[in-house]
Structures are given as C-alpha cells and as structure tokens.
Design a protein around this motif. Sequence first.
Motif, PDB file in Angstrom:
ATOM      1  N   GLY A 192      35.942  -9.528  -2.542  1.00 23.44           N
ATOM      2  CA  GLY A 192      36.484  -9.030  -3.786  1.00 23.44           C
ATOM      3  C   GLY A 192      35.870  -7.723  -4.220  1.00 23.44           C
ATOM      4  O   GLY A 192      35.622  -7.514  -5.387  1.00 23.44           O
ATOM      5  N   THR A 193      35.589  -6.808  -3.305  1.00 21.95           N
ATOM      6  CA  THR A 193      34.967  -5.547  -3.665  1.00 21.95           C
ATOM      7  C   THR A 193      35.980  -4.426  -3.565  1.00 21.95           C
ATOM      8  O   THR A 193      36.201  -3.855  -2.507  1.00 21.95           O
ATOM      9  CB  THR A 193      33.794  -5.243  -2.724  1.00 21.95           C
ATOM     10  OG1 THR A 193      34.295  -5.263  -1.389  1.00 21.95           O
ATOM     11  CG2 THR A 193      32.696  -6.256  -2.880  1.00 21.95           C
ATOM     12  N   GLY A 194      36.627  -4.136  -4.677  1.00 21.44           N
ATOM     13  CA  GLY A 194      37.505  -2.989  -4.735  1.00 21.44           C
ATOM     14  C   GLY A 194      38.897  -3.279  -4.272  1.00 21.44           C
ATOM     15  O   GLY A 194      39.381  -4.390  -4.255  1.00 21.44           O
ATOM     16  N   ALA A 195      39.584  -2.190  -3.846  1.00 19.89           N
ATOM     17  CA  ALA A 195      41.004  -2.280  -3.534  1.00 19.89           C
ATOM     18  C   ALA A 195      41.253  -2.879  -2.173  1.00 19.89           C
ATOM     19  O   ALA A 195      42.404  -2.999  -1.762  1.00 19.89           O
ATOM     20  CB  ALA A 195      41.631  -0.890  -3.603  1.00 19.89           C
ATOM     21  N   LYS A 233      40.076  -2.044  -9.658  1.00 16.58           N
ATOM     22  CA  LYS A 233      39.040  -2.902 -10.238  1.00 16.58           C
ATOM     23  C   LYS A 233      39.641  -4.195 -10.793  1.00 16.58           C
ATOM     24  O   LYS A 233      39.014  -5.259 -10.730  1.00 16.58           O
ATOM     25  CB  LYS A 233      38.287  -2.152 -11.327  1.00 16.58           C
ATOM     26  CG  LYS A 233      37.420  -1.015 -10.784  1.00 16.58           C
ATOM     27  CD  LYS A 233      36.601  -0.362 -11.875  1.00 16.58           C
ATOM     28  CE  LYS A 233      35.700   0.728 -11.304  1.00 16.58           C
ATOM     29  NZ  LYS A 233      34.883   1.389 -12.349  1.00 16.58           N
ATOM     30  N   ALA A 234      40.850  -4.100 -11.339  1.00 14.43           N
ATOM     31  CA  ALA A 234      41.502  -5.314 -11.822  1.00 14.43           C
ATOM     32  C   ALA A 234      41.787  -6.261 -10.658  1.00 14.43           C
ATOM     33  O   ALA A 234      41.591  -7.477 -10.763  1.00 14.43           O
ATOM     34  CB  ALA A 234      42.805  -4.959 -12.546  1.00 14.43           C
ATOM     35  N   GLY A 235      42.247  -5.694  -9.530  1.00 12.58           N
ATOM     36  CA  GLY A 235      42.493  -6.516  -8.353  1.00 12.58           C
ATOM     37  C   GLY A 235      41.228  -7.167  -7.836  1.00 12.58           C
ATOM     38  O   GLY A 235      41.224  -8.340  -7.442  1.00 12.58           O
ATOM     39  N   THR A 292      40.341  -1.016 -16.575  1.00 13.60           N
ATOM     40  CA  THR A 292      40.563  -2.330 -15.969  1.00 13.60           C
ATOM     41  C   THR A 292      41.296  -3.240 -16.941  1.00 13.60           C
ATOM     42  O   THR A 292      42.252  -3.936 -16.563  1.00 13.60           O
ATOM     43  CB  THR A 292      39.219  -2.957 -15.572  1.00 13.60           C
ATOM     44  OG1 THR A 292      38.504  -2.074 -14.729  1.00 13.60           O
ATOM     45  CG2 THR A 292      39.442  -4.284 -14.857  1.00 13.60           C
ATOM     46  N   ALA A 293      40.859  -3.227 -18.196  1.00 16.27           N
ATOM     47  CA  ALA A 293      41.519  -4.043 -19.208  1.00 16.27           C
ATOM     48  C   ALA A 293      42.970  -3.607 -19.394  1.00 16.27           C
ATOM     49  O   ALA A 293      43.867  -4.444 -19.566  1.00 16.27           O
ATOM     50  CB  ALA A 293      40.761  -3.947 -20.530  1.00 16.27           C
ATOM     51  N   TYR A 294      43.206  -2.292 -19.337  1.00 18.02           N
ATOM     52  CA  TYR A 294      44.569  -1.790 -19.479  1.00 18.02           C
ATOM     53  C   TYR A 294      45.446  -2.296 -18.337  1.00 18.02           C
ATOM     54  O   TYR A 294      46.582  -2.746 -18.557  1.00 18.02           O
ATOM     55  CB  TYR A 294      44.550  -0.264 -19.483  1.00 18.02           C
ATOM     56  CG  TYR A 294      45.926   0.356 -19.508  1.00 18.02           C
ATOM     57  CD1 TYR A 294      46.664   0.423 -20.684  1.00 18.02           C
ATOM     58  CD2 TYR A 294      46.489   0.872 -18.345  1.00 18.02           C
ATOM     59  CE1 TYR A 294      47.927   0.984 -20.700  1.00 18.02           C
ATOM     60  CE2 TYR A 294      47.754   1.436 -18.350  1.00 18.02           C
ATOM     61  CZ  TYR A 294      48.472   1.489 -19.534  1.00 18.02           C
ATOM     62  OH  TYR A 294      49.726   2.032 -19.540  1.00 18.02           O
ATOM     63  N   ALA A 295      44.950  -2.217 -17.111  1.00 18.10           N
ATOM     64  CA  ALA A 295      45.719  -2.678 -15.960  1.00 18.10           C
ATOM     65  C   ALA A 295      46.035  -4.166 -16.073  1.00 18.10           C
ATOM     66  O   ALA A 295      47.146  -4.602 -15.776  1.00 18.10           O
ATOM     67  CB  ALA A 295      44.954  -2.384 -14.670  1.00 18.10           C
ATOM     68  N   LEU A 296      45.065  -4.936 -16.533  1.00 16.66           N
ATOM     69  CA  LEU A 296      45.283  -6.374 -16.677  1.00 16.66           C
ATOM     70  C   LEU A 296      46.286  -6.670 -17.794  1.00 16.66           C
ATOM     71  O   LEU A 296      47.080  -7.611 -17.701  1.00 16.66           O
ATOM     72  CB  LEU A 296      43.960  -7.085 -16.945  1.00 16.66           C
ATOM     73  CG  LEU A 296      42.995  -7.123 -15.759  1.00 16.66           C
ATOM     74  CD1 LEU A 296      41.615  -7.582 -16.209  1.00 16.66           C
ATOM     75  CD2 LEU A 296      43.527  -8.053 -14.657  1.00 16.66           C
ATOM     76  N   GLY A 297      46.256  -5.860 -18.865  1.00 16.33           N
ATOM     77  CA  GLY A 297      47.229  -6.041 -19.935  1.00 16.33           C
ATOM     78  C   GLY A 297      48.647  -5.752 -19.466  1.00 16.33           C
ATOM     79  O   GLY A 297      49.586  -6.489 -19.794  1.00 16.33           O
ATOM     80  N   VAL A 298      48.812  -4.681 -18.698  1.00 20.64           N
ATOM     81  CA  VAL A 298      50.132  -4.366 -18.146  1.00 20.64           C
ATOM     82  C   VAL A 298      50.579  -5.464 -17.189  1.00 20.64           C
ATOM     83  O   VAL A 298      51.746  -5.879 -17.187  1.00 20.64           O
ATOM     84  CB  VAL A 298      50.094  -2.997 -17.423  1.00 20.64           C
ATOM     85  CG1 VAL A 298      51.394  -2.744 -16.668  1.00 20.64           C
ATOM     86  CG2 VAL A 298      49.841  -1.887 -18.427  1.00 20.64           C
ATOM     87  N   LEU A 299      49.651  -5.967 -16.384  1.00 22.42           N
ATOM     88  CA  LEU A 299      49.966  -7.045 -15.447  1.00 22.42           C
ATOM     89  C   LEU A 299      50.395  -8.309 -16.188  1.00 22.42           C
ATOM     90  O   LEU A 299      51.360  -8.980 -15.805  1.00 22.42           O
ATOM     91  CB  LEU A 299      48.741  -7.331 -14.573  1.00 22.42           C
ATOM     92  CG  LEU A 299      48.880  -8.432 -13.524  1.00 22.42           C
ATOM     93  CD1 LEU A 299      49.991  -8.099 -12.535  1.00 22.42           C
ATOM     94  CD2 LEU A 299      47.553  -8.623 -12.789  1.00 22.42           C
ATOM     95  N   HIS A 300      49.687  -8.612 -17.267  1.00 22.79           N
ATOM     96  CA  HIS A 300      50.035  -9.775 -18.074  1.00 22.79           C
ATOM     97  C   HIS A 300      51.439  -9.634 -18.652  1.00 22.79           C
ATOM     98  O   HIS A 300      52.260 -10.562 -18.594  1.00 22.79           O
ATOM     99  CB  HIS A 300      49.018  -9.955 -19.201  1.00 22.79           C
ATOM    100  CG  HIS A 300      49.340 -11.066 -20.149  1.00 22.79           C
ATOM    101  ND1 HIS A 300      50.093 -10.870 -21.289  1.00 22.79           N
ATOM    102  CD2 HIS A 300      49.022 -12.382 -20.124  1.00 22.79           C
ATOM    103  CE1 HIS A 300      50.225 -12.023 -21.923  1.00 22.79           C
ATOM    104  NE2 HIS A 300      49.587 -12.948 -21.246  1.00 22.79           N
ATOM    105  N   ALA A 301      51.732  -8.460 -19.208  1.00 23.07           N
ATOM    106  CA  ALA A 301      53.057  -8.231 -19.775  1.00 23.07           C
ATOM    107  C   ALA A 301      54.139  -8.334 -18.703  1.00 23.07           C
ATOM    108  O   ALA A 301      55.218  -8.891 -18.934  1.00 23.07           O
ATOM    109  CB  ALA A 301      53.112  -6.861 -20.444  1.00 23.07           C
TER     110      ALA A 301
END
Length: 387
Positions: A140-143, A185-187, A349-358
């Motif tokens: 789980g290290t990076g992309a 980072k979200a991944g 990272t939080a932004y990417a996860l928020g978009v993913l959640h939506a």
Amino acid sequence: MAQQHHDLTDSAAGPAAPPVTGEALAGYLRGQATEFLRALRLHRETGGGPSGSGGGTADAVDAARALRRSARRISASLHTFRPLLDPGWSEEIRPELAWLSGTLALEHACESRLDRLLLALHRLSGATTVPTQTLGTGTGTGAGTAVSATAATTAATTATTTTTAQRTAPRPTPDRGNLTVGAAKAGALLDRQLTLARTRAHSTALQALGSSRFHAVADKVAVLASEVPLAPHAATTDPRPLAAAAEERLTDAVAALPLVTAGHPYNAEALIHGLSPDPAPHPQDAPWHQVRLLLRLHRYALEVLQGDDAPLGIRLLSAGQALDRHRDASEAAAAAAHAARTPRIAPATAYALGVLHADQRHEVEAARYAFQRSWQKQTIGTGTGTS
C-alpha cells in the motif's frame, strides 16, 4: 394504481405442474448439503489460502465461494419452509449457517471493494492506464496499488452499465489537478485499510473453520446430506404456498421502496446526506438491502420448486444485478468516507476521497434507477394494471 402481485419468473404458461410435496424440499436440502461437504473437502485439500495473496489458488477461492453458496441456500430454505421441518432442529442450525456464510464472505467483500474504489479513483483522476499488478501483493505504498486485469474489465463494464442507466444524472466534476495529486495517496490509504481488513477477515475465516462451532455445523450438514428432519405432515403438504408467501414479502417490500424518488436520475437528498460527517449507515440504503435479501429468498424458494438448474427469469436477473450494484456501491462509499475520517491526512487526499465518496453515492442512485426501470418495465409487460 395499485399493482397486482405477479409471477416473477417470467415463465410462459404451460401444462399443469405435477403435485409438489415436502419431498421436493428434502431433495433440495440433501443436494445442497452434498455440495457443502464437497466444497469443504476441496477447501481442506487446497489449504484455504487467501485469494489474491499469492498463497491461495483458484480452487481455494472456488471452494470458499461454494461453501458460502450452499450455506446460504440451506439457511434460506430453512427460513422459508420452516413449517415443513422439525422446528427445534431448524432453529438451531439456521443461524449457524448464516454466521458461517457471513464470515466467509468478508474477505471477498474487502477485496472487491478495494478493486472497485481503486478503479473509480483512476477513472475520476483521468488516468489513461490501469495498473495490472495483482492486488494484495504490495504494502500500500503510493500509486503502485492496482487491480487485476480481469477485475478491472468487470468493474469497467459495471461502471459503464450504471452510467448508461443514470443517463442525465449530474456526475461529480472534480478539479483534475487536485484530484490527481490526492488520488495516489488516497489509493494507498484505501489499500492499507482494506488489505488489513481483508487479512483480518481471512484470519477470522480460518479460525471459524477450525472452531468447534464450525465442526458442529459441519456434522449437522453431514447428517442432512442423507436424512432431512421433515415435520410429520411434510410428505403430504404442498410447499408452494410458502414459496408464494416469500414472493409476497418481496413484492410488499418493493412496493414500500421510494421508487418515485428513484425514478429521477438524480436524488439530491441522498447525495447531500451521504456527504455528511455522520458515520452511521445511510438511512435510505436499509430498505434496498432488505429487498435484496428478500429477492434472494424468493430465488432460492423457486430453486426448491423448480430445481437449482432452472433458468432464472429476466426479471429476477436484472433486479438482482441492480441490487448487487447498489450494495457494492453503498459499501464502497462507506469505505471511502471511513478513510476520509483518518486523522492528519493531507487536504488533497481528503479531497480525492470526498470525490470518490460522492461518485459511489451516484452509483447507488444509478443502481436504484436501473432497478426501478427494470421493475416497472417488467410489470407493464405482464399487463398487471399499470399503464
């Protein structure tokens, strides 16, 4: 206008069916118990290695899936047709089978959820390629976290299908620059969390399969393979009214769904609630999950009456697929929201996860819309009073 209840099998009218008695249930249960024991033997022979970890095999994965399959069907049949069975025996084994199938399903659920979320991240961030490294082999290290080619193809097909069903629904329009920065980072965060959950689920499954509780269940299933404890009157009782009652419960549950809301391609209320910081399960999801459970009970009841090799009607098939997508997207959205609550993560990272959640909440709405369209289309086709 109220809809009349109808046959969900889409089967054409034919000659009168031969008399059905409790012996049909006994034969079905014996067959499923035999499948359970066969899968258990294969699971032990293959060592039950974890799927996707390099220590498991395709046979081990197939054996675990077959164990879940037969345990679910036995448990469901004991529930639907319990008046035809010895009540003490039935009520003793049914919750144990439900415990077993639920425990064995956790590892696969974590792996599928990670596949789905990583593919969605690649899609949302505008990535042109999808890595082909097998999931679970990294840390789980990076992309470098990736999905297998097969899983990627399957998930891409699902995404295309749900997007087509949703058609005019507004999709998330993320800032590509910020999302690209945070997606890797979200991944990695999702990979760490869900791989850890999958590892724990695998350990839990192995412990369960080695426990005295499981051995007691296996012993009961072994007896069931040769002797079904039917109630005294079962030999002369028609099980079809019990199967019809299962269909009735399904039809009533579907009628209680907010299909008017789901008939719109964009349900803003559901999305707004989904973006709230409340970690509780989404309140709109529970009735749909219940319908999925009742649909499964209805399917298994039809297998008892028609045989488990009977063709599945288009109505049940399309409805089941839509509800499976609904469940998968709902749980994926919850996993993204859980990851977003991780302390001290970077804003990107939080932004990417928020978009993913939506995005996954949009997939939930797309699945509801697809179910509604399929259900009402089939109802109209049966001429049951809708126009």
